[in-house]
Write a protein that holds these residues in place. Structure first.
Motif, PDB file in Angstrom:
ATOM      1  N   ASP A 196      12.937  -6.097  -0.756  1.00 35.85           N
ATOM      2  CA  ASP A 196      13.736  -4.748  -1.056  1.00 35.85           C
ATOM      3  C   ASP A 196      14.405  -4.434   0.347  1.00 35.85           C
ATOM      4  OD1 ASP A 196      13.111  -4.768  -3.761  1.00 35.85           O
ATOM      5  OD2 ASP A 196      11.760  -3.021  -3.290  1.00 35.85           O
ATOM      6  N   GLY A 197      14.061  -4.913   1.535  1.00 29.67           N
ATOM      7  CA  GLY A 197      14.622  -4.331   2.718  1.00 29.67           C
ATOM      8  C   GLY A 197      14.006  -3.102   3.273  1.00 29.67           C
ATOM      9  N   SER A 198      14.006  -2.021   2.483  1.00 32.99           N
ATOM     10  CA  SER A 198      13.428  -0.884   3.044  1.00 32.99           C
ATOM     11  C   SER A 198      12.902  -0.242   1.718  1.00 32.99           C
ATOM     12  CB  SER A 198      14.624   0.031   3.562  1.00 32.99           C
ATOM     13  OG  SER A 198      15.661   0.319   2.721  1.00 32.99           O
ATOM     14  N   MET A 199      12.009   0.650   2.002  1.00 33.10           N
ATOM     15  CA  MET A 199      11.513   1.583   0.697  1.00 33.10           C
ATOM     16  C   MET A 199      10.729   2.600   1.447  1.00 33.10           C
ATOM     17  SD  MET A 199       8.942  -1.557  -0.936  1.00 33.10           S
ATOM     18  CE  MET A 199       8.936  -0.603  -2.291  1.00 33.10           C
ATOM     19  N   GLU A 200      10.487   3.739   0.426  1.00 36.73           N
ATOM     20  CA  GLU A 200       9.774   4.849   0.856  1.00 36.73           C
ATOM     21  C   GLU A 200       8.272   4.550   0.626  1.00 36.73           C
ATOM     22  OE1 GLU A 200       7.880   7.034  -1.284  1.00 36.73           O
ATOM     23  OE2 GLU A 200       7.724   8.402   0.638  1.00 36.73           O
ATOM     24  N   ILE A 201       7.333   5.201   1.666  1.00 40.15           N
ATOM     25  CA  ILE A 201       6.166   4.759   1.698  1.00 40.15           C
ATOM     26  C   ILE A 201       5.393   4.763   0.402  1.00 40.15           C
ATOM     27  CG2 ILE A 201       5.249   6.922   2.687  1.00 40.15           C
ATOM     28  CD1 ILE A 201       3.214   5.391   4.179  1.00 40.15           C
ATOM     29  N   GLY A 202       5.486   6.067  -0.424  1.00 38.25           N
ATOM     30  CA  GLY A 202       5.030   6.262  -1.680  1.00 38.25           C
ATOM     31  C   GLY A 202       5.238   5.015  -2.718  1.00 38.25           C
ATOM     32  N   ASP A 203       6.596   4.544  -2.809  1.00 43.96           N
ATOM     33  CA  ASP A 203       6.901   3.595  -3.636  1.00 43.96           C
ATOM     34  C   ASP A 203       6.216   2.248  -3.171  1.00 43.96           C
ATOM     35  OD1 ASP A 203       8.522   5.186  -5.192  1.00 43.96           O
ATOM     36  OD2 ASP A 203      10.326   4.605  -3.975  1.00 43.96           O
ATOM     37  N   MET A 204       6.070   1.947  -1.754  1.00 44.06           N
ATOM     38  CA  MET A 204       5.545   1.013  -1.428  1.00 44.06           C
ATOM     39  C   MET A 204       3.978   0.722  -1.709  1.00 44.06           C
ATOM     40  SD  MET A 204       5.408  -0.545   2.489  1.00 44.06           S
ATOM     41  CE  MET A 204       6.891  -1.015   2.618  1.00 44.06           C
ATOM     42  N   ALA A 205       3.303   1.969  -1.602  1.00 48.14           N
ATOM     43  CA  ALA A 205       1.892   2.211  -1.954  1.00 48.14           C
ATOM     44  C   ALA A 205       1.597   1.920  -3.390  1.00 48.14           C
ATOM     45  CB  ALA A 205       1.354   3.610  -1.423  1.00 48.14           C
ATOM     46  N   ARG A 206       2.467   2.222  -4.180  1.00 44.56           N
ATOM     47  CA  ARG A 206       2.433   2.140  -5.760  1.00 44.56           C
ATOM     48  C   ARG A 206       2.442   0.591  -5.951  1.00 44.56           C
ATOM     49  NH1 ARG A 206       1.495   5.201  -9.641  1.00 44.56           N
ATOM     50  NH2 ARG A 206       2.231   6.944  -8.537  1.00 44.56           N
ATOM     51  N   ARG A 207       3.215   0.109  -5.304  1.00 45.09           N
ATOM     52  CA  ARG A 207       3.334  -1.618  -5.535  1.00 45.09           C
ATOM     53  C   ARG A 207       2.501  -2.309  -4.847  1.00 45.09           C
ATOM     54  NH1 ARG A 207       9.069  -4.412  -4.007  1.00 45.09           N
ATOM     55  NH2 ARG A 207       9.988  -2.836  -5.395  1.00 45.09           N
ATOM     56  N   ILE A 208       2.046  -1.961  -3.854  1.00 45.44           N
ATOM     57  CA  ILE A 208       1.213  -2.884  -3.337  1.00 45.44           C
ATOM     58  C   ILE A 208      -0.445  -2.541  -3.954  1.00 45.44           C
ATOM     59  CG2 ILE A 208      -0.350  -3.049  -1.122  1.00 45.44           C
ATOM     60  CD1 ILE A 208       2.067  -2.587   0.416  1.00 45.44           C
ATOM     61  N   ALA A 209      -0.653  -1.290  -4.562  1.00 43.27           N
ATOM     62  CA  ALA A 209      -1.819  -0.943  -5.276  1.00 43.27           C
ATOM     63  C   ALA A 209      -1.675  -1.689  -6.533  1.00 43.27           C
ATOM     64  CB  ALA A 209      -2.011   0.426  -5.256  1.00 43.27           C
ATOM     65  N   GLY A 210      -0.595  -1.910  -7.081  1.00 41.06           N
ATOM     66  CA  GLY A 210      -0.659  -2.647  -8.246  1.00 41.06           C
ATOM     67  C   GLY A 210      -1.065  -4.070  -8.059  1.00 41.06           C
ATOM     68  N   TRP A 211      -0.739  -4.605  -7.047  1.00 37.59           N
ATOM     69  CA  TRP A 211      -0.753  -6.144  -6.636  1.00 37.59           C
ATOM     70  C   TRP A 211      -2.415  -6.125  -6.456  1.00 37.59           C
ATOM     71  CZ3 TRP A 211       3.692  -6.412  -2.513  1.00 37.59           C
ATOM     72  CH2 TRP A 211       4.957  -6.750  -3.481  1.00 37.59           C
ATOM     73  N   ARG A 215      -3.487   4.588  -5.571  1.00 37.71           N
ATOM     74  CA  ARG A 215      -2.305   4.713  -5.078  1.00 37.71           C
ATOM     75  C   ARG A 215      -2.510   5.257  -3.562  1.00 37.71           C
ATOM     76  NH1 ARG A 215       0.337   8.433  -3.399  1.00 37.71           N
ATOM     77  NH2 ARG A 215       2.451   9.078  -3.395  1.00 37.71           N
ATOM     78  N   ARG A 216      -3.133   6.510  -3.631  1.00 36.99           N
ATOM     79  CA  ARG A 216      -3.639   7.235  -2.283  1.00 36.99           C
ATOM     80  C   ARG A 216      -4.597   6.521  -1.380  1.00 36.99           C
ATOM     81  NH1 ARG A 216      -4.962  11.475  -4.746  1.00 36.99           N
ATOM     82  NH2 ARG A 216      -7.198  11.179  -5.102  1.00 36.99           N
ATOM     83  N   ARG A 217      -5.511   5.715  -1.726  1.00 35.17           N
ATOM     84  CA  ARG A 217      -6.197   4.773  -0.740  1.00 35.17           C
ATOM     85  C   ARG A 217      -5.167   4.071  -0.128  1.00 35.17           C
ATOM     86  NH1 ARG A 217     -10.371   4.969  -4.468  1.00 35.17           N
ATOM     87  NH2 ARG A 217      -9.714   3.386  -5.839  1.00 35.17           N
ATOM     88  N   VAL A 218      -4.358   3.256  -0.871  1.00 36.56           N
ATOM     89  CA  VAL A 218      -3.451   2.255   0.048  1.00 36.56           C
ATOM     90  C   VAL A 218      -2.181   2.900   0.720  1.00 36.56           C
ATOM     91  CG1 VAL A 218      -1.233   0.626  -0.628  1.00 36.56           C
ATOM     92  CG2 VAL A 218      -3.382   0.778  -2.109  1.00 36.56           C
ATOM     93  N   TYR A 219      -1.925   4.342   0.214  1.00 30.69           N
ATOM     94  CA  TYR A 219      -1.092   5.045   0.889  1.00 30.69           C
ATOM     95  C   TYR A 219      -1.723   5.501   2.282  1.00 30.69           C
ATOM     96  CZ  TYR A 219       2.321   8.797   2.009  1.00 30.69           C
ATOM     97  OH  TYR A 219       3.131   9.879   2.583  1.00 30.69           O
ATOM     98  N   ASN A 220      -2.835   5.712   2.332  1.00 30.03           N
ATOM     99  CA  ASN A 220      -3.468   6.500   3.530  1.00 30.03           C
ATOM    100  C   ASN A 220      -3.389   5.230   4.595  1.00 30.03           C
ATOM    101  OD1 ASN A 220      -3.450   8.976   2.590  1.00 30.03           O
ATOM    102  ND2 ASN A 220      -5.650   8.754   1.952  1.00 30.03           N
ATOM    103  N   SER A 221      -3.966   4.366   4.004  1.00 26.82           N
ATOM    104  CA  SER A 221      -3.995   3.186   5.092  1.00 26.82           C
ATOM    105  C   SER A 221      -2.882   2.499   5.560  1.00 26.82           C
ATOM    106  CB  SER A 221      -4.864   2.021   4.505  1.00 26.82           C
ATOM    107  OG  SER A 221      -4.035   1.358   3.524  1.00 26.82           O
ATOM    108  N   LEU A 222      -1.604   2.681   4.722  1.00 29.09           N
ATOM    109  CA  LEU A 222      -0.570   2.181   5.166  1.00 29.09           C
ATOM    110  C   LEU A 222      -0.006   3.201   6.174  1.00 29.09           C
ATOM    111  CD1 LEU A 222       1.324   1.227   1.863  1.00 29.09           C
ATOM    112  CD2 LEU A 222       0.657  -0.290   3.749  1.00 29.09           C
TER     113      LEU A 222
END
Length: 188
Positions: free
Chosen positions: A37-52, A66-73
């Motif tokens: 995507d080139g750039s993303m908002e951290i919340g969207d990134m956290a949701r996508r990474i948590a999904g993976w 999502r919050r666990r991933v968001y906080n570490s990011l």
């Protein structure tokens, strides 16, 4: 960009920093997402990474996951990657963007599953086979002298082209940033 980052010229990422970055799965997932995507908002990134990470659709990720991933990011991974010049992370707006150096990480990646051999080894073996075949033909060992030169050359060429085609396909499916989840996520 984080307030503490000192400007560094593009291409100045140290090998040690690259390996440190790539040693963590969550940071590899950041690379994969930003390559897409080139750039993303951290919340969207956290949701996508948590999904993976949880192997589910990003929309099915719970708020706790999502919050666990968001906080570490937010607290660890993105500031570190920003400091190393791999991403631009604006902690105020929550926007994460790829830098030119992020694309250079591909040079360090060759995902080799445990039961595979590296492609460099495969091509070495293929070259050795070609040399043995040519030597056997020249020296008429085991009746290989009866093989016409054109057949030997064609066989070697076909093996090389077929190998290169398979190598290209496999490399593209294991590359960070291609469509879908990262190569290390088991979709089975």
């Amino acid at each position: 960009m984080a307030e503490s980052q000192t400007a560094r010229p593009s291409g100045a990422v140290e090998t040690e920093e690259v390996f440190q970055t790539l040693s963590n799965q969550r940071r590899r997932f950041v690379v994969h997402a930003l390559e897409q995507d080139g750039s993303m908002e951290i919340g969207d990134m956290a949701r996508r990474i948590a999904g993976w990470e949880y192997q589910k659709d990003p929309e099915a990720v719970s708020s706790a996951e999502r919050r666990r991933v968001y906080n570490s990011l937010q607290q660890v991974h993105l500031p570190k990657m920003d400091e190393n010049g791999l991403v631009d992370y604006d902690s105020r707006s929550g926007l994460v963007s790829a830098t030119g150096d992020l694309a250079d990480l591909r040079l360090y990646l060759e995902v080799v599953p445990g039961n595979d051999i590296p492609w460099s080894t495969y091509y070495l073996l293929l070259g050795a086979f070609g040399a043995l075949f040519a030597t056997a033909t020249l020296l008429n060992v085991f009746g290989f002298g009866a093989v016409p030169d054109a057949v030997g050359a064609l066989t070697t060429g076909v093996l090389l082209v077929a190998s290169a085609a398979v190598h290209t396909y496999v490399t593209r499916t294991r590359e960070l940033g291609v469509e879908g989840p990262p190569p290390e996520v088991d979709e089975g």
